[in-house]
Design a protein around this motif. Structure first.
Motif, PDB file in Angstrom:
ATOM      1  N   ALA A 265      -2.971  -1.979  -0.575  1.00  0.00           N
ATOM      2  CA  ALA A 265      -2.173  -3.109  -1.048  1.00  0.00           C
ATOM      3  C   ALA A 265      -2.911  -3.741  -2.221  1.00  0.00           C
ATOM      4  CB  ALA A 265      -1.971  -4.126   0.069  1.00  0.00           C
ATOM      5  N   ILE A 266      -2.190  -3.943  -3.302  1.00  0.00           N
ATOM      6  CA  ILE A 266      -2.795  -4.535  -4.494  1.00  0.00           C
ATOM      7  C   ILE A 266      -2.270  -5.945  -4.670  1.00  0.00           C
ATOM      8  CG2 ILE A 266      -3.015  -4.387  -7.000  1.00  0.00           C
ATOM      9  CD1 ILE A 266      -2.856  -1.371  -6.734  1.00  0.00           C
ATOM     10  N   LYS A 267      -3.164  -6.890  -4.739  1.00  0.00           N
ATOM     11  CA  LYS A 267      -2.828  -8.270  -5.020  1.00  0.00           C
ATOM     12  C   LYS A 267      -3.108  -8.533  -6.492  1.00  0.00           C
ATOM     13  CE  LYS A 267      -2.219  -8.941  -0.570  1.00  0.00           C
ATOM     14  NZ  LYS A 267      -1.006  -9.419   0.088  1.00  0.00           N
TER      15      LYS A 267
ATOM     16  N   ASN B 104       5.437   6.386  -9.260  1.00  0.00           N
ATOM     17  CA  ASN B 104       4.830   7.589  -8.669  1.00  0.00           C
ATOM     18  C   ASN B 104       4.274   7.246  -7.290  1.00  0.00           C
ATOM     19  OD1 ASN B 104       4.663   9.610 -11.177  1.00  0.00           O
ATOM     20  ND2 ASN B 104       4.083   7.570 -11.904  1.00  0.00           N
ATOM     21  N   PRO B 105       5.145   7.113  -6.302  1.00  0.00           N
ATOM     22  CA  PRO B 105       4.709   6.645  -4.977  1.00  0.00           C
ATOM     23  C   PRO B 105       3.708   7.567  -4.295  1.00  0.00           C
ATOM     24  CG  PRO B 105       6.990   7.412  -4.938  1.00  0.00           C
ATOM     25  CD  PRO B 105       6.597   7.326  -6.365  1.00  0.00           C
ATOM     26  N   GLU B 106       3.534   8.777  -4.806  1.00  0.00           N
ATOM     27  CA  GLU B 106       2.532   9.677  -4.213  1.00  0.00           C
ATOM     28  C   GLU B 106       1.106   9.292  -4.590  1.00  0.00           C
ATOM     29  OE1 GLU B 106       3.316  11.299  -8.302  1.00  0.00           O
ATOM     30  OE2 GLU B 106       4.499  10.390  -6.701  1.00  0.00           O
TER      31      GLU B 106
ATOM     32  N   LYS C 281      -9.550   5.154  -4.825  1.00  0.00           N
ATOM     33  CA  LYS C 281     -10.776   5.214  -4.012  1.00  0.00           C
ATOM     34  C   LYS C 281     -10.724   4.220  -2.863  1.00  0.00           C
ATOM     35  CE  LYS C 281     -13.449   6.767  -7.985  1.00  0.00           C
ATOM     36  NZ  LYS C 281     -13.617   8.150  -7.470  1.00  0.00           N
ATOM     37  N   PHE C 282     -10.027   3.104  -3.048  1.00  0.00           N
ATOM     38  CA  PHE C 282      -9.912   2.109  -1.978  1.00  0.00           C
ATOM     39  C   PHE C 282      -8.851   2.473  -0.954  1.00  0.00           C
ATOM     40  CE2 PHE C 282     -12.194  -0.161  -5.256  1.00  0.00           C
ATOM     41  CZ  PHE C 282     -13.084  -0.945  -4.542  1.00  0.00           C
ATOM     42  N   ALA C 283      -8.127   3.552  -1.233  1.00  0.00           N
ATOM     43  CA  ALA C 283      -7.151   4.049  -0.259  1.00  0.00           C
ATOM     44  C   ALA C 283      -7.738   5.132   0.622  1.00  0.00           C
ATOM     45  CB  ALA C 283      -5.917   4.579  -0.969  1.00  0.00           C
TER      46      ALA C 283
ATOM     47  N   ALA D 296       0.828  -1.208   0.000  1.00  0.00           N
ATOM     48  CA  ALA D 296       0.000   0.000   0.000  1.00  0.00           C
ATOM     49  C   ALA D 296       0.857   1.252   0.000  1.00  0.00           C
ATOM     50  CB  ALA D 296      -0.922  -0.013   1.214  1.00  0.00           C
ATOM     51  N   SER D 297       0.301   2.319  -0.532  1.00  0.00           N
ATOM     52  CA  SER D 297       0.957   3.620  -0.461  1.00  0.00           C
ATOM     53  C   SER D 297       0.914   4.141   0.973  1.00  0.00           C
ATOM     54  CB  SER D 297       0.262   4.608  -1.405  1.00  0.00           C
ATOM     55  OG  SER D 297      -1.100   4.770  -1.034  1.00  0.00           O
ATOM     56  N   ALA D 298       1.750   5.113   1.254  1.00  0.00           N
ATOM     57  CA  ALA D 298       1.820   5.667   2.607  1.00  0.00           C
ATOM     58  C   ALA D 298       0.453   6.182   3.044  1.00  0.00           C
ATOM     59  CB  ALA D 298       2.843   6.799   2.649  1.00  0.00           C
ATOM     60  N   GLY D 299       0.023   5.743   4.212  1.00  0.00           N
ATOM     61  CA  GLY D 299      -1.252   6.152   4.763  1.00  0.00           C
ATOM     62  C   GLY D 299      -2.403   5.224   4.466  1.00  0.00           C
ATOM     63  N   ALA D 300      -2.205   4.269   3.562  1.00  0.00           N
ATOM     64  CA  ALA D 300      -3.283   3.347   3.199  1.00  0.00           C
ATOM     65  C   ALA D 300      -2.991   1.920   3.652  1.00  0.00           C
ATOM     66  CB  ALA D 300      -3.506   3.372   1.689  1.00  0.00           C
TER      67      ALA D 300
END
Length: 425
Positions: free
Chosen positions: A176-178, A169-171, A415-417, A72-76
């Motif tokens: 988390a994507i499976k 683009n980590p921003e 949207k899922f983050a 997941a990206s930071a915060g998610a």
């Protein structure tokens, strides 16, 4: 061809490579998964792709299932994981070895994939009215001797291009994507052996299908029906009142199946009976059918119709002359969508609109890997890839459709983050 100055997008470059790896499935070898050794090659290729992109926990198993994950990206980090799934096999309905993709700059009129035996392999605007939308665009076709394999390597390429974009683009926000790439979807196996518990996703999407904007959370319920006719053979010179010709009885069976409920006469939410194969002699005949319907009661009624026809013929020719058996394939995934899964529909429709696509809810007149996954507890509707003429040497996909689907997926995973996406986990 696109102009030399035009940059080739990541998703187009991937798609052009993927379709050249032969991975056609084989309906005559369904007892083995994958049904063809060549799908192992595609699976290994995609495993390497996921590792190169930067995915973790990448695995390619003995059945050619490819899995991996993008953290997941930071915060998610606390949001439920989201699955993206596509299939690696190509349809057995047309030649699929030696695909030679090329880009046609479409200027209107028939879209010509190639010239075969002196004749153009083409799609006309009458056959696909959407062609009018693509005038002035680049479109990927095969050379007309094979299908293109956009079903479903377009979906594979779009998922991989999304993952690469998120890594670069980590921003960009995402849970988390499976990832799961599965074999043999075209012959009914697909996600059957996918270990969804080990995968760890809360919900997901398949990326499959055709025209942009089409979104499927309903599909057919489906089964195969096998009708076996056992005749009574004697010398034809002394056959009166004794012989029961299995070919004759099989013909009567087919004539009693409602003619107006065949695929060639149905559309939309209408189900059908479809004879797919016949083999045998005057002694024994086997008829193979597929039965399809959206409504559970209507689907069961189709089976009852076959049983009633068999009973009628057995009453005429003797008990045991006709037997009918059914093999379940998949069910309408809408049966398993609960209120907590409504976000899957809402988010997908919103993401389409955000990239300029007006979505259309379309009941899928077929099955998806998502149908299996949904019934196994992982709700998984379907997002279109942008392709047309699947299972045909006239198959094509506009380049812009590939690119827009990646944009759509980027909006969707964001949207899922969101903070409230953990509800219902």
């Amino acid at each position: 061809m696109p102009s030399k100055e035009a940059a080739v997008s990541d998703v187009l470059e991937r798609f052009m490579r993927y379709v050249q790896v032969d991975s056609q499935s084989d309906p005559d070898n369904m007892d083995v998964t994958p049904s063809t050794p060549r799908q192992h090659e595609m699976a290994r290729y995609l495993g390497d792709e996921l590792r190169e992109i930067g995915c973790v926990d990448v695995a390619v198993d003995e059945h050619a299932y490819v899995t991996g994950a993008l953290p997941a990206s930071a915060g998610a980090e606390k949001c439920p994981a989201l699955l993206l799934c596509a299939h690696i096999d190509s349809s057995p309905d047309a030649p699929a070895a030696g695909v030679r993709p090329h880009v046609v700059h479409y200027e209107g009129g028939p879209l010509v994939a190639g010239i075969v035996d002196g004749e153009p392999v083409q799609t006309t605007p009458d056959q696909v009215p959407d062609l009018a939308q693509f005038v002035g665009q680049d479109i990927v076709c095969s050379d007309g001797t094979t299908l293109l394999s956009a079903d479903d390597k377009a979906g594979v390429a779009e998922i991989c291009a999304l993952l690469a974009r998120l890594v670069a683009n980590p921003e960009l926000p995402h849970p988390a994507i499976k990832v799961a790439f599965v074999p043999d979807e075209e012959i009914g196996h697909g996600a059957e052996l996918l270990d969804i518990e080990a995968l760890g996703a809360r919900w997901g999407y398949t990326v499959d299908g055709e025209a942009l904007g089409e979104f499927n959370y309903e599909c057919f319920s489906a089964c195969e029906a096998t009708v076996v006719v056992r005749g009574v053979m004697v010398h034809p010179g002394s056959a009166k009142d004794v012989m029961v010709n299995a070919i004759t009885v099989a013909s009567e069976f087919q004539q009693l199946v409602p003619a107006f409920e065949r695929p060639e006469h149905t559309e939309g939410r209408e189900g059908f009976y479809h004879p797919t194969d016949i083999e045998g002699t005057a002694s024994d005949v086997t008829l193979s059918y597929i039965l399809r319907d959206f409504d559970a009661a209507d689907f069961d009624a189709r089976k009852e119709t076959f049983r009633a026809i068999a009973a009628f013929l057995n009453d005429r020719y003797g008990e045991g002359t006709v037997t009918v058996s059914f093999r379940e394939q998949y069910r309408n995934m809408a049966e398993k969508f609960g209120p907590e899964d409504q976000r899957l529909i809402d988010y997908a429709l919103e993401a389409n609109r955000e990239v300029g696509i007006e979505p259309v809810l379309v009941p899928a007149r077929g099955g998806t890997d998502g149908a299996q996954l949904t019934f196994r507890g992982l709700p998984c509707p379907n997002i279109a890839t942008g392709g047309y003429n699947a299972h045909s040497v006239r198959e094509f996909v506009p380049v812009r459709s590939l690119e827009l689907t990646v944009d759509l997926l980027e909006r969707l995973v964001a949207k899922f983050a969101a903070d409230d996406a953990g509800m219902g986990a």
